[in-house]
Design an enzyme around this catalytic site. Sequence first.
Site, mmCIF file in Angstrom:
data_model
loop_
_atom_site.group_PDB
_atom_site.id
_atom_site.type_symbol
_atom_site.label_atom_id
_atom_site.label_comp_id
_atom_site.label_asym_id
_atom_site.label_seq_id
_atom_site.Cartn_x
_atom_site.Cartn_y
_atom_site.Cartn_z
ATOM 1 N N ASP A 98 4.884 -11.928 -5.340
ATOM 2 C CA ASP A 98 5.620 -10.811 -5.464
ATOM 3 C C ASP A 98 5.992 -10.295 -6.821
ATOM 4 O OD1 ASP A 98 7.176 -8.701 -3.963
ATOM 5 O OD2 ASP A 98 7.308 -10.349 -2.285
ATOM 6 N N GLU A 254 3.664 -2.324 -2.225
ATOM 7 C CA GLU A 254 4.610 -1.719 -1.203
ATOM 8 C C GLU A 254 4.860 -0.230 -1.570
ATOM 9 O OE1 GLU A 254 8.761 -2.596 1.164
ATOM 10 O OE2 GLU A 254 8.801 -2.520 -1.240
HETATM 11 C C1 NOJ Z 1 11.191 -4.427 -0.349
HETATM 12 C C2 NOJ Z 1 11.254 -5.771 -0.079
HETATM 13 O O1 NOJ Z 1 10.370 -6.036 0.682
HETATM 14 C C3 NOJ Z 1 12.550 -5.972 0.380
HETATM 15 O O2 NOJ Z 1 12.840 -7.396 1.085
HETATM 16 C C4 NOJ Z 1 13.709 -5.853 -0.605
HETATM 17 O O3 NOJ Z 1 14.748 -6.052 0.051
HETATM 18 C C5 NOJ Z 1 13.494 -4.498 -1.235
HETATM 19 N N1 NOJ Z 1 12.166 -4.078 -1.451
HETATM 20 C C6 NOJ Z 1 14.336 -4.539 -2.510
HETATM 21 O O4 NOJ Z 1 13.647 -5.484 -3.416
#
Ligand code: NOJ
Length: 554
Positions: A98, A254
């Site tokens: 990640d 994302e």
């Molecule tokens: C998206 C992540 O998937 C989530 O778990 C996180 O809390 C937020 N971004 C902030 O990094």
Amino acid sequence: MKKQWWQEEVVYQIYPKSFYDSNHDGIGDLRGITEKLDYLENLGVTMLWICPIYQSPMDDNGYDISDYKAIAPEFGTMEDLEELIGEAGKRGIKIILDLVVNHTSDEHEWFQKALSDSGSRFHDYYIFKEGGQIPNNWRSVFGGSVWEKVPGREEYYLHSFGKKQPDLNWENEELRRELYEIVNWWLDKGIAGFRIDAITFVKKDLTWKSKEPDGVDGLSKCTKSSRNQPGIGVFLRELKEHTFDRYPCVTVAEAPGVPYGELGEFIGENGYFSMIFDFRYADLDIDSGSEWFKRVDWGIKDFRDKIMDSQMALQKYGWSANFIENHDQPRAATKYLKDGQDNPEAVKTLAAMYFFLRGLPFIYQGQELGMQNFNRGSIGEFDDLSSIDQYYRAVEEGYTKEEALRFVNLRSRDNARTPFPWDNTQYGGFSVHKPWLGMAEEYPRINARAQMGDKGGVYEFYRSIIRFRQKGPYRNCLIYGRIEPVLSSENVIAYKRYTQGETLLCWFNFSRGKEVEMLPDGGMEPVWQSYGEVCFHENGLELQPYQSVMLKLV
Ligand code: NOJ
Ligand code: CA
């Protein structure tokens, strides 16, 4: 689209804190993943996405990084990670990590230096505003203002997520260069790429103006001002050119909120990323991803329309990343199947429907067992900071405490974060120590040991569809073929996958009853079904309750 190595992968997402605890302190860890590689190999997945394992105070379970080049001690050491990469590699399993570069932890050295000396270069690595009052009315994703006062100074810093997650100032070139160096440092270690967190937040509306309030708190969702802002492409292109372009890596961003019309820039031939996650169908039960109390009624027809719109839009420009669960979402069986969640055939239909879509299938840990949401009796039983905020927001918006708890139970991120149930012993074989978060209620029944080898179970079904996609006779069509929706009845999702030489028609019955589907003209031959027989009917194809069927055009 030009063929890419990563189109043939099947990804398994691991939330390390909850996967397997190798040293019995109640927290999952890296060695725990290495110890369970046989399980993952047996399932047939080819790539792991591991959620953040970097040093962190764990306010948001690692999405608050305090050192990008160190491993969180509760997860292990750099040697443990290297061992995991090596051992996974021996089994043909690649690893992606990640990448969290929209924000750091407030305990990161850069932020600490920015706080202690407002004249230091690190001060401009973050977004500070001077003045005696809160700069504007933007609401953070995890609740309250995006602005937090600096103790002892007439100054505020911005955080799009939690207050322990200050946003980095991407307008600062020196900062961007530091980030690129970190990205390349990790790629040099031999990882296959990254899942990239919250990347559409890196550009802000630089007017910093307040917006029309959208809640009783007088605030306005920051996603209107700090997500997908004009000019973001300059940063994303630069990121790609300085990092990803230099390696044969895969990137999955994302990127919620990217309009379909702009997908070309994100995932086209020369796009910023290999793929992005599309959240439109994942969030079909709520009005917006950040407001769980705004529930929306939906039916299978809505699900079908959203899935197919998404597939068609993504296909136009590039490749898609298909998922029904992740660490921020409820369990798919509960969310999409409602009262069908206890029926393994229903769970299988959902699995096959998304698995055979065009794109890379992502499986979230426990999804392959058909795990379900829990039902917690009080807000005190939740760990996730977002769940706690959503509860109080709902109450503030006028819902009763019972209603607020219901919304949170339905949507809580903790639903997916319960420790993995390896067996039916105490703590599900996850650990001998009390785990950091309570188990899901159904673990004595739904666990890996109970399902492995059970031919009718969900786990073996996942194994079989993975094998069918990866190694079966229709592999080429299932991986590379195009997709198109097929007309179907209300409770059925249907599509066709096709190449120049081959056409596969797929039906997925989401109803408890039989359904009869019209067949197109031409000869048709069954190639796969989830259970039972393929029944032809005088008016077409008769699907059994929760049955999935694939026919080949001959
Ligand atoms: C998206 C992540 O998937 C989530 O778990 C996180 O809390 C937020 N971004 C902030 O990094
Ligand atoms: Ca541990």
